[in-house]
Scaffold this motif. Structure first.
Motif, PDB file in Angstrom:
ATOM      1  N   ALA A  54       8.947  11.265   8.364  1.00  0.00           N
ATOM      2  CA  ALA A  54       8.342   9.941   8.253  1.00  0.00           C
ATOM      3  C   ALA A  54       9.095   9.149   7.197  1.00  0.00           C
ATOM      4  N   ASP A  55       9.167   7.825   7.375  1.00  0.00           N
ATOM      5  CA  ASP A  55       9.599   7.008   6.248  1.00  0.00           C
ATOM      6  C   ASP A  55       8.345   6.587   5.494  1.00  0.00           C
ATOM      7  N   LYS A  56       8.530   5.875   4.396  1.00  0.00           N
ATOM      8  CA  LYS A  56       7.404   5.570   3.518  1.00  0.00           C
ATOM      9  C   LYS A  56       6.421   4.565   4.122  1.00  0.00           C
ATOM     10  N   PHE A  57       6.814   3.915   5.217  1.00  0.00           N
ATOM     11  CA  PHE A  57       5.879   3.036   5.922  1.00  0.00           C
ATOM     12  C   PHE A  57       5.039   3.812   6.918  1.00  0.00           C
ATOM     13  N   GLY A  58       5.511   5.011   7.286  1.00  0.00           N
ATOM     14  CA  GLY A  58       4.760   5.830   8.225  1.00  0.00           C
ATOM     15  C   GLY A  58       5.337   5.912   9.617  1.00  0.00           C
ATOM     16  N   ASN A  59       6.538   5.366   9.828  1.00  0.00           N
ATOM     17  CA  ASN A  59       7.199   5.557  11.123  1.00  0.00           C
ATOM     18  C   ASN A  59       7.470   7.048  11.305  1.00  0.00           C
TER      19      ASN A  59
ATOM     20  N   MET B  51       0.836  -1.203   0.000  1.00  0.00           N
ATOM     21  CA  MET B  51       0.000   0.000   0.000  1.00  0.00           C
ATOM     22  C   MET B  51       0.871   1.253   0.000  1.00  0.00           C
ATOM     23  N   ASN B  52       0.568   2.176  -0.905  1.00  0.00           N
ATOM     24  CA  ASN B  52       1.266   3.450  -0.932  1.00  0.00           C
ATOM     25  C   ASN B  52       0.574   4.413   0.025  1.00  0.00           C
ATOM     26  N   LYS B  53       1.248   4.767   1.100  1.00  0.00           N
ATOM     27  CA  LYS B  53       0.632   5.617   2.111  1.00  0.00           C
ATOM     28  C   LYS B  53       0.745   7.098   1.782  1.00  0.00           C
ATOM     29  N   ILE B  54       1.596   7.469   0.846  1.00  0.00           N
ATOM     30  CA  ILE B  54       1.788   8.883   0.520  1.00  0.00           C
ATOM     31  C   ILE B  54       0.683   9.340  -0.430  1.00  0.00           C
ATOM     32  N   VAL B  55      -0.099  10.316   0.015  1.00  0.00           N
ATOM     33  CA  VAL B  55      -1.232  10.814  -0.765  1.00  0.00           C
ATOM     34  C   VAL B  55      -1.182  12.341  -0.799  1.00  0.00           C
TER      35      VAL B  55
ATOM     36  N   LEU C 147      -0.103  10.217  20.939  1.00  0.00           N
ATOM     37  CA  LEU C 147      -1.300   9.605  21.525  1.00  0.00           C
ATOM     38  C   LEU C 147      -2.417   9.506  20.494  1.00  0.00           C
ATOM     39  N   MET C 148      -2.665  10.604  19.803  1.00  0.00           N
ATOM     40  CA  MET C 148      -3.783  10.653  18.872  1.00  0.00           C
ATOM     41  C   MET C 148      -3.587   9.734  17.679  1.00  0.00           C
ATOM     42  N   ALA C 149      -2.340   9.537  17.291  1.00  0.00           N
ATOM     43  CA  ALA C 149      -2.062   8.679  16.140  1.00  0.00           C
ATOM     44  C   ALA C 149      -2.532   7.248  16.361  1.00  0.00           C
ATOM     45  N   THR C 150      -2.681   6.855  17.623  1.00  0.00           N
ATOM     46  CA  THR C 150      -3.083   5.473  17.938  1.00  0.00           C
ATOM     47  C   THR C 150      -4.585   5.319  18.138  1.00  0.00           C
ATOM     48  N   ALA C 151      -5.323   6.428  18.191  1.00  0.00           N
ATOM     49  CA  ALA C 151      -6.687   6.383  18.727  1.00  0.00           C
ATOM     50  C   ALA C 151      -7.764   6.763  17.715  1.00  0.00           C
ATOM     51  N   ALA C 152      -7.543   6.462  16.442  1.00  0.00           N
ATOM     52  CA  ALA C 152      -8.531   6.776  15.409  1.00  0.00           C
ATOM     53  C   ALA C 152      -8.606   5.647  14.395  1.00  0.00           C
ATOM     54  N   ASP C 153      -9.724   5.592  13.699  1.00  0.00           N
ATOM     55  CA  ASP C 153      -9.871   4.589  12.641  1.00  0.00           C
ATOM     56  C   ASP C 153      -8.903   4.863  11.491  1.00  0.00           C
ATOM     57  N   ILE C 154      -8.700   6.154  11.194  1.00  0.00           N
ATOM     58  CA  ILE C 154      -7.780   6.580  10.134  1.00  0.00           C
ATOM     59  C   ILE C 154      -6.851   7.634  10.714  1.00  0.00           C
ATOM     60  N   THR C 155      -5.550   7.443  10.549  1.00  0.00           N
ATOM     61  CA  THR C 155      -4.569   8.428  11.006  1.00  0.00           C
ATOM     62  C   THR C 155      -3.848   9.008   9.797  1.00  0.00           C
ATOM     63  N   ILE C 156      -3.906  10.324   9.673  1.00  0.00           N
ATOM     64  CA  ILE C 156      -3.254  11.038   8.577  1.00  0.00           C
ATOM     65  C   ILE C 156      -2.130  11.880   9.171  1.00  0.00           C
ATOM     66  N   ALA C 157      -0.916  11.643   8.709  1.00  0.00           N
ATOM     67  CA  ALA C 157       0.244  12.361   9.217  1.00  0.00           C
ATOM     68  C   ALA C 157       0.745  13.361   8.179  1.00  0.00           C
ATOM     69  N   GLU C 158       0.669  14.641   8.520  1.00  0.00           N
ATOM     70  CA  GLU C 158       1.345  15.664   7.724  1.00  0.00           C
ATOM     71  C   GLU C 158       2.789  15.718   8.213  1.00  0.00           C
TER      72      GLU C 158
ATOM     73  N   VAL D  42      11.892   6.705  16.600  1.00  0.00           N
ATOM     74  CA  VAL D  42      10.491   6.552  16.203  1.00  0.00           C
ATOM     75  C   VAL D  42       9.595   6.596  17.438  1.00  0.00           C
ATOM     76  N   LYS D  43       8.635   7.529  17.435  1.00  0.00           N
ATOM     77  CA  LYS D  43       7.670   7.612  18.535  1.00  0.00           C
ATOM     78  C   LYS D  43       6.305   7.063  18.139  1.00  0.00           C
ATOM     79  N   THR D  44       6.016   7.076  16.843  1.00  0.00           N
ATOM     80  CA  THR D  44       4.784   6.456  16.351  1.00  0.00           C
ATOM     81  C   THR D  44       5.162   5.420  15.297  1.00  0.00           C
ATOM     82  N   PRO D  45       4.974   4.126  15.585  1.00  0.00           N
ATOM     83  CA  PRO D  45       5.248   3.103  14.576  1.00  0.00           C
ATOM     84  C   PRO D  45       4.300   3.229  13.390  1.00  0.00           C
ATOM     85  N   GLY D  46       4.804   2.909  12.223  1.00  0.00           N
ATOM     86  CA  GLY D  46       4.035   3.071  10.997  1.00  0.00           C
ATOM     87  C   GLY D  46       2.758   2.272  10.938  1.00  0.00           C
ATOM     88  N   ILE D  47       2.634   1.245  11.764  1.00  0.00           N
ATOM     89  CA  ILE D  47       1.416   0.432  11.758  1.00  0.00           C
ATOM     90  C   ILE D  47       0.186   1.260  12.122  1.00  0.00           C
ATOM     91  N   PHE D  48       0.397   2.373  12.842  1.00  0.00           N
ATOM     92  CA  PHE D  48      -0.724   3.220  13.241  1.00  0.00           C
ATOM     93  C   PHE D  48      -1.090   4.257  12.173  1.00  0.00           C
TER      94      PHE D  48
END
Length: 218
Positions: free
Chosen positions: A158-163, A1-5, A176-187, A202-208
């Motif tokens: 961020a790396d391309k996986f979202g870390n 999946m390409n996470k960059i949009v 905190l917020m990156a873990t607590a939503a159905d969809i997380t969008i990182a600018e 890394v403070k937020t793993p890309g899985i989130f």
């Protein structure tokens, strides 16, 4: 999946009536370009979960001015007079939550917890409508998790996986917020290849992280 949009693709997931979390503290560490895009889109009847409503010309305060929130759940509103005006005029509901309680409610959602007990607010209007428990002779309030449809966060890199890597105080509510939503969008200020970020940073793993927007440096 390409996470960059694109920004437009990212904010397409914020609909009228969505519950959104937005990182930042008085606007510091907020995803300003995503916020500006929401202002331009005109999405309405949103519920906001954020530490505060920033200023009239910064952070989520810009969305307050354009009256795109029906409700805000925050720890304070004192730096944005428009929030107070709309609250007094019954144009927007304001739910004030003690800052530590707000953070822990968000963390609870991200951790999959059913809630937590805290003495903060016992004997005040904060306890209205909440379940109370007595443990070892001390009263506690049961506080429930806060989850969002979409979390909008800002990270320095961020790396391309979202870390995600945050700079200084911009880490505030963002991890905190990156873990607590159905969809997380990182600018993010910069996107690098997978493996280029030291794992210890890394403070937020890309899985989130669902989507990444390369917004440049704030």
């Amino acid at each position: 999946m390409n996470k960059i949009v694109t920004i437009e693709e990212a904010i397409s997931h914020v609909k009228d009536g969505s519950v959104i979390m937005v990182g930042g503290f008085l606007g510091g560490g907020s995803p300003e370009k995503l916020i500006d895009a929401l202002v331009a889109k005109g999405v309405k009847d949103l519920t906001l979960i954020c530490n505060d409503t920033a200023f009239v010309d910064k952070g989520v305060g810009k969305l307050v001015v354009t009256k795109q929130f029906k409700k805000v759940i925050v720890s304070h509103i004192g730096t944005n007079p428009e929030t107070g005006r709309q609250m007094i005029a019954n144009e927007m509901e304001v739910d004030l939550v003690p800052q530590g309680t707000l953070a822990e409610r968000i963390r609870s959602a991200g951790a999959g917890l059913g809630g937590f007990l805290t003495p903060t607010g016992v004997g005040t209007i904060v306890e209205e409508g909440k379940e109370k428990m007595v443990i070892n002779g001390m009263e506690y309030l049961l506080e429930l998790p806060l989850k969002a449809d979409v979390a909008l966060v800002y990270a320095e890199k961020a790396d391309k996986f979202g870390n995600l890597v945050y700079a200084g105080s911009k880490s505030n509510f963002n991890p905190l917020m990156a873990t607590a939503a159905d969809i997380t969008i990182a600018e993010v200020g910069e996107v690098v290849e997978i493996g280029e970020i030291n794992q210890n940073d890394v403070k937020t793993p890309g899985i989130f992280v669902t989507y990444i927007v390369n917004g440049g440096k704030n």
